[in-house]
Design an enzyme around this catalytic site. Sequence first.
Site, PDB file in Angstrom:
ATOM      1  CE  LYS A  86      -3.318  -2.825   0.300  1.00  0.00           C
ATOM      2  NZ  LYS A  86      -2.468  -2.184   1.331  1.00  0.00           N
TER       3      LYS A  86
ATOM      4  NE  ARG B 242       0.879   5.584  -3.293  1.00  0.00           N
ATOM      5  CZ  ARG B 242      -0.356   5.551  -3.784  1.00  0.00           C
ATOM      6  NH1 ARG B 242      -1.373   5.184  -3.006  1.00  0.00           N
ATOM      7  NH2 ARG B 242      -0.593   5.877  -5.036  1.00  0.00           N
TER       8      ARG B 242
ATOM      9  NE  ARG C 292      -3.259   7.497   2.081  1.00  0.00           N
ATOM     10  CZ  ARG C 292      -3.768   6.401   1.517  1.00  0.00           C
ATOM     11  NH1 ARG C 292      -3.113   5.259   1.595  1.00  0.00           N
ATOM     12  NH2 ARG C 292      -4.909   6.443   0.884  1.00  0.00           N
TER      13      ARG C 292
ATOM     14  CD  GLU D 211       2.686   1.335   0.404  1.00  0.00           C
ATOM     15  OE1 GLU D 211       3.025   1.156   1.589  1.00  0.00           O
ATOM     16  OE2 GLU D 211       1.551   1.694   0.061  1.00  0.00           O
TER      17      GLU D 211
END
Length: 504
Positions: free
Chosen positions: A210, A215, A230, A259
Amino acid sequence: MLTLTDVVAASAEVGGTRSRLAKVDTLAAVLRRASAEEIAPLVGFLTGAPVQGRIGTGWRTLVALDHPPAAAATLTVTQVDTALTELARTTGKGSTATRRALLDDLFGAATEPEKAFLIALLTGELRQGALEGVMLDAVAKAAEAPIAAVRRAFMLSGRLPATASVALTGGDLAAIGLELHRPVRPMLASPGESLADALTQLTPCSVEYKLDGARIQVHKTPDRVTIYTRSLREITDSVPELVALVRALPCTTAVLDGETLAITDDGRPRRFQDTMSRFGSTAEEQVKALLLHPFFFDCLHLDGADLIDRPLRDRLSALRTAVGQHVIPGVVDPSPEEAEDLAARALSDGHEGVMVKDLSSVYAAGRRGKAWQKIKPVHTLDLIVIGAEWGHGRRTGYLSNLHLAARDPDGGPPIMVGKTFKGLTDELLRWQTETFPHYQSAADSWSITLRPELVVEIALDGTQPSPRYPGGIALRFARVLRYRPDKSPTEADTITTLRSMLTP
């Protein structure tokens, strides 16, 4: 023919109840009355997001319009929509006078309640509770369509008014498919309790880093590359290094989810703020000074084949074919030991934790269930800043103590859950003091109230019952990590999430 008064009445009724079912019933009733041409603007008005977007008229300009209220309600939805379209189109030399004339005509024909509604709508302060989720339920009810079909069409079209128009005019929602260079609403992860718990729930699964990045969604065709955030905002011109990399990928057409982040010379992530600073700049010197690196974790389309309804296992196989070394670090169907090892490496490399994903899951926008779970060693929440207090001592002259609120999942106003000044650096204090007045809706000698537009990421040790705040809970040892300009208040964590974290 729907009038603006009909919209104002529906908005007031929705804002006057906490019941999600009542909100849906009210919205569905007014949607059924709309003509085909009225559906899109009506949905935009009721969700506080006109189809024209921002028209460039500020609060001071609108409240300065000095018109007595109209004696009778005559404005229609179509007339208001037409006026907003003209305002959005009016730019350049002589536009100030033209825009003022358009506003004079619009507000001169409005009753007092209509004027208040228009000001709230055009300044982004309309918060009567018709959030996207509530409106989607209302569209499905009014159209007598399956909610799953409405949600899927919205995910693929990215436009709620357009989706509503198709549903309510008897169109084929299933015909709304993935379209290259039209961004897809992203699938999101839910917080997980622990890695062990997620591995038990999601078997078989993939586990991946993560990242503390931003994004991105990438669309590629032979003659074009587009890149979106995003929130579906296009940033292609700001990230030329990503465009060049995508052009060189060994595929003809693709839609990739991932990402991007700036990294140091030793491969560690730079601050999130550094990455986000690139999204608004095309300056060549800044591009050279802060290169972005992509890490892709999903593939929604590859070389003519849509994969969005295929299980994640298949999408990951396509992803490796499409992007090779640019796949995010991870393991597929790991043993518990392999998953723990990856999680330890992610933290050692300076990242936030890991994502655990169900390999059988299809791609579905938003947080729908627990198919994707984020596991981080520290509890974090995305909360809405609704106010701040002036500081004392060394913080005198700075806006400091933040008033924090969670999102109401049923579309009501944000629900206050705590305050904090912990974690605020001198840089953040200066930024808050400069920025917050632009969002101010009220003020007194010791604090200001803000429109609920800013999202901040908060670290905490949990939540606890408390009668002090409206939600009945309070944050434990909350501290500020960073602001999230990539997130809107509709993406903040809900009061339901906070209640699920209650410490006995």
